[in-house]
Motif scaffolding. Structure first.
Motif, PDB file in Angstrom:
ATOM      1  N   GLN A   1       0.837  -1.208   0.000  1.00  0.00           N
ATOM      2  CA  GLN A   1       0.000   0.000   0.000  1.00  0.00           C
ATOM      3  C   GLN A   1       0.867   1.252   0.000  1.00  0.00           C
ATOM      4  OE1 GLN A   1      -2.703   0.092   3.313  1.00  0.00           O
ATOM      5  NE2 GLN A   1      -3.683   1.989   2.681  1.00  0.00           N
ATOM      6  N   LEU A   2       1.969   1.233   0.755  1.00  0.00           N
ATOM      7  CA  LEU A   2       2.894   2.369   0.751  1.00  0.00           C
ATOM      8  C   LEU A   2       3.509   2.575  -0.631  1.00  0.00           C
ATOM      9  CD1 LEU A   2       5.003   2.210   4.044  1.00  0.00           C
ATOM     10  CD2 LEU A   2       2.958   3.546   3.575  1.00  0.00           C
ATOM     11  N   LEU A   3       3.925   1.489  -1.266  1.00  0.00           N
ATOM     12  CA  LEU A   3       4.561   1.609  -2.580  1.00  0.00           C
ATOM     13  C   LEU A   3       3.595   2.193  -3.607  1.00  0.00           C
ATOM     14  CD1 LEU A   3       6.587  -1.735  -2.771  1.00  0.00           C
ATOM     15  CD2 LEU A   3       7.418   0.555  -2.188  1.00  0.00           C
ATOM     16  N   ARG A   4       2.303   1.892  -3.471  1.00  0.00           N
ATOM     17  CA  ARG A   4       1.320   2.411  -4.420  1.00  0.00           C
ATOM     18  C   ARG A   4       1.135   3.933  -4.315  1.00  0.00           C
ATOM     19  NH1 ARG A   4      -1.668  -2.655  -3.847  1.00  0.00           N
ATOM     20  NH2 ARG A   4      -2.048  -3.516  -5.925  1.00  0.00           N
TER      21      ARG A   4
ATOM     22  N   ASN B   1       3.080   9.563 -10.418  1.00  0.00           N
ATOM     23  CA  ASN B   1       3.546  10.706 -11.181  1.00  0.00           C
ATOM     24  C   ASN B   1       3.302  12.001 -10.408  1.00  0.00           C
ATOM     25  OD1 ASN B   1       4.622  11.798 -13.629  1.00  0.00           O
ATOM     26  ND2 ASN B   1       2.587  12.548 -14.139  1.00  0.00           N
ATOM     27  N   GLY B   2       4.379  12.778 -10.199  1.00  0.00           N
ATOM     28  CA  GLY B   2       4.261  14.040  -9.472  1.00  0.00           C
ATOM     29  C   GLY B   2       4.537  13.922  -7.990  1.00  0.00           C
ATOM     30  N   THR B   3       4.727  12.702  -7.482  1.00  0.00           N
ATOM     31  CA  THR B   3       5.038  12.510  -6.062  1.00  0.00           C
ATOM     32  C   THR B   3       6.232  11.570  -5.944  1.00  0.00           C
ATOM     33  OG1 THR B   3       3.414  10.716  -5.909  1.00  0.00           O
ATOM     34  CG2 THR B   3       2.681  12.908  -5.258  1.00  0.00           C
ATOM     35  N   ALA B   4       7.387  12.046  -6.370  1.00  0.00           N
ATOM     36  CA  ALA B   4       8.566  11.190  -6.434  1.00  0.00           C
ATOM     37  C   ALA B   4       9.169  10.913  -5.066  1.00  0.00           C
ATOM     38  CB  ALA B   4       9.627  11.836  -7.330  1.00  0.00           C
TER      39      ALA B   4
ATOM     40  N   GLU C   1       3.699  12.133   5.161  1.00  0.00           N
ATOM     41  CA  GLU C   1       2.912  12.134   3.927  1.00  0.00           C
ATOM     42  C   GLU C   1       2.419  10.734   3.589  1.00  0.00           C
ATOM     43  OE1 GLU C   1       4.911  15.888   1.509  1.00  0.00           O
ATOM     44  OE2 GLU C   1       5.953  13.953   1.558  1.00  0.00           O
ATOM     45  N   LEU C   2       3.253   9.748   3.806  1.00  0.00           N
ATOM     46  CA  LEU C   2       2.837   8.359   3.562  1.00  0.00           C
ATOM     47  C   LEU C   2       1.696   7.965   4.490  1.00  0.00           C
ATOM     48  CD1 LEU C   2       6.374   6.800   3.099  1.00  0.00           C
ATOM     49  CD2 LEU C   2       4.572   6.820   1.373  1.00  0.00           C
ATOM     50  N   ALA C   3       1.789   8.383   5.740  1.00  0.00           N
ATOM     51  CA  ALA C   3       0.725   8.081   6.699  1.00  0.00           C
ATOM     52  C   ALA C   3      -0.578   8.764   6.288  1.00  0.00           C
ATOM     53  CB  ALA C   3       1.145   8.531   8.101  1.00  0.00           C
ATOM     54  N   ASP C   4      -0.473  10.014   5.852  1.00  0.00           N
ATOM     55  CA  ASP C   4      -1.670  10.753   5.452  1.00  0.00           C
ATOM     56  C   ASP C   4      -2.321  10.134   4.222  1.00  0.00           C
ATOM     57  OD1 ASP C   4      -3.410  13.180   5.599  1.00  0.00           O
ATOM     58  OD2 ASP C   4      -2.496  13.591   3.646  1.00  0.00           O
ATOM     59  N   ARG C   5      -1.518   9.681   3.266  1.00  0.00           N
ATOM     60  CA  ARG C   5      -2.059   9.143   2.012  1.00  0.00           C
ATOM     61  C   ARG C   5      -2.617   7.732   2.159  1.00  0.00           C
ATOM     62  NH1 ARG C   5       0.503  11.889  -2.763  1.00  0.00           N
ATOM     63  NH2 ARG C   5       1.371  13.817  -1.911  1.00  0.00           N
ATOM     64  N   THR C   6      -2.126   6.989   3.143  1.00  0.00           N
ATOM     65  CA  THR C   6      -2.587   5.604   3.309  1.00  0.00           C
ATOM     66  C   THR C   6      -3.575   5.440   4.452  1.00  0.00           C
ATOM     67  OG1 THR C   6      -0.724   5.090   4.765  1.00  0.00           O
ATOM     68  CG2 THR C   6      -0.425   4.669   2.397  1.00  0.00           C
TER      69      THR C   6
ATOM     70  N   ALA D   1     -15.359   3.013   0.542  1.00  0.00           N
ATOM     71  CA  ALA D   1     -14.406   3.274   1.617  1.00  0.00           C
ATOM     72  C   ALA D   1     -13.437   4.388   1.234  1.00  0.00           C
ATOM     73  CB  ALA D   1     -13.636   1.997   1.946  1.00  0.00           C
ATOM     74  N   ARG D   2     -13.065   4.444  -0.036  1.00  0.00           N
ATOM     75  CA  ARG D   2     -12.121   5.471  -0.470  1.00  0.00           C
ATOM     76  C   ARG D   2     -12.763   6.849  -0.554  1.00  0.00           C
ATOM     77  NH1 ARG D   2      -8.016   5.489  -5.723  1.00  0.00           N
ATOM     78  NH2 ARG D   2      -7.549   7.709  -5.661  1.00  0.00           N
ATOM     79  N   HIS D   3     -14.003   6.940  -1.041  1.00  0.00           N
ATOM     80  CA  HIS D   3     -14.608   8.237  -1.341  1.00  0.00           C
ATOM     81  C   HIS D   3     -15.608   8.727  -0.301  1.00  0.00           C
ATOM     82  CE1 HIS D   3     -12.720   8.449  -5.275  1.00  0.00           C
ATOM     83  NE2 HIS D   3     -13.088   7.198  -5.495  1.00  0.00           N
ATOM     84  N   GLY D   4     -15.971   7.888   0.655  1.00  0.00           N
ATOM     85  CA  GLY D   4     -16.884   8.329   1.701  1.00  0.00           C
ATOM     86  C   GLY D   4     -18.227   8.770   1.158  1.00  0.00           C
ATOM     87  N   SER D   5     -18.720   9.912   1.656  1.00  0.00           N
ATOM     88  CA  SER D   5     -20.054  10.380   1.276  1.00  0.00           C
ATOM     89  C   SER D   5     -20.158  10.730  -0.203  1.00  0.00           C
ATOM     90  CB  SER D   5     -20.442  11.599   2.119  1.00  0.00           C
ATOM     91  OG  SER D   5     -19.514  12.660   1.925  1.00  0.00           O
ATOM     92  N   ALA D   6     -19.026  11.042  -0.846  1.00  0.00           N
ATOM     93  CA  ALA D   6     -19.054  11.379  -2.277  1.00  0.00           C
ATOM     94  C   ALA D   6     -19.429  10.175  -3.137  1.00  0.00           C
ATOM     95  CB  ALA D   6     -17.697  11.926  -2.718  1.00  0.00           C
TER      96      ALA D   6
END
Length: 272
Positions: free
Chosen positions: A37-40, A44-47, A53-58, A187-192
């Motif tokens: 999951q971290l590797l994913r 592009n744009g987040t080298a 940041e990894l904690a926030d994104r995962t 789960a990813r998008h919540g109420s959206a």
């Protein structure tokens, strides 16, 4: 000791063959799943990314991320930049990409096939593969005389909800697998997800009726996509990107739909 081929229980390998879906009775590794999951998150744009940041994104806890990045650094999958205090991928990623590229002969043929149709239809044409809740672009050819949307390159990850490709892939799934995918998207998008699901279900219906779906959002190009059932490249979708709509969607569908379906059939045959 459990044996996949125990006579008292169905072989999980046989179940995999019969269902067309990977089946194993033993549990998977939660730690490995989190590391992948971290590797994913590198795209592009987040080298380069920090632990925060990894904690926030995962959504993983900082101590968990710290343990995982340490392991990934020690095993050569990540490099730690001491000056910047960030992590980035190592050459292992390029090596794995080369192996993937070599094992899929369809990727040698696809660019020419996409380019021919893109030029004839004056659209941009792409091939993408599903990965969790994203589509990964594996081939892309420009045929539109005008710029169409974002700059797209092979290797880019595009969330399902931003293109027609993800909805087309869902349309090609069996109903039970599609519901599992809907749960991941919720789960990813919540109420959206409530509004997104309406669009997704409409696209799934279109794929069932016509073989492709067409999606258009304000100030965006028109996307048309069709699933491609390929043994070489499972989860594959072919797409057209058409400049901002100046005609009704049904007119565009009638004009470009047949070419999209022919291309899907050709790719399916080539990737059998």
């Amino acid at each position: 000791m459990h044996n996949d081929d125990d006579e008292d229980a169905p072989s999980t390998r046989r179940l995999s063959r019969e269902s067309g879906r990977f089946v194993r009775s033993t549990p998977g590794s939660r730690s490995l799943a989190r590391g992948l999951q971290l590797l994913r998150t590198f795209r592009n744009g987040t080298a380069a990314l920090t632990n925060a940041e990894l904690a926030d994104r995962t959504g993983l806890a900082r101590p968990t991320v710290s343990r995982l990045t340490r392991t990934l650094v020690e095993n050569g999958f990540l490099h730690y930049d001491i000056a910047q205090q960030t992590y980035r991928l190592t050459a292992v990623a390029m090596s794995l990409g080369l192996v993937f590229r070599q094992q899929v002969p369809l990727l040698d043929m696809a660019p020419a096939m996409l380019a021919e149709v893109a030029q004839a239809e004056r659209v941009n044409a792409g091939l993408a593969v599903a990965d969790v809740t994203d589509m990964v672009v594996v081939a892309f050819e420009r045929g539109s005389p005008t710029r169409v949307g974002r700059v797209v390159e092979p290797g880019m990850r595009l969330p399902f909800g931003t293109t027609s490709a993800g909805w087309a892939w869902l349309g090609g799934l069996p109903a039970d697998e599609r519901e599992r995918q809907f749960a991941l998207l919720a789960a990813r998008h919540g109420s959206a997800w409530d509004d997104m699901r309406v669009e997704a279900e409409a696209a799934v219906h279109a794929v069932a009726m016509h073989g492709f779906c067409i999606v258009h959002r304000k100030d965006s190009p028109v996307g048309m996509s069709a699933p491609v059932h390929s043994r070489q490249l499972p989860g594959c979708v072919v797409s057209f990107a058409i400049p901002l709509a100046t005609e009704p969607l049904d007119v565009l569908a009638a004009r470009h739909g047949p070419a999209l379906l022919r291309l899907a059939a050709l790719l399916e045959h080539a990737g059998a």
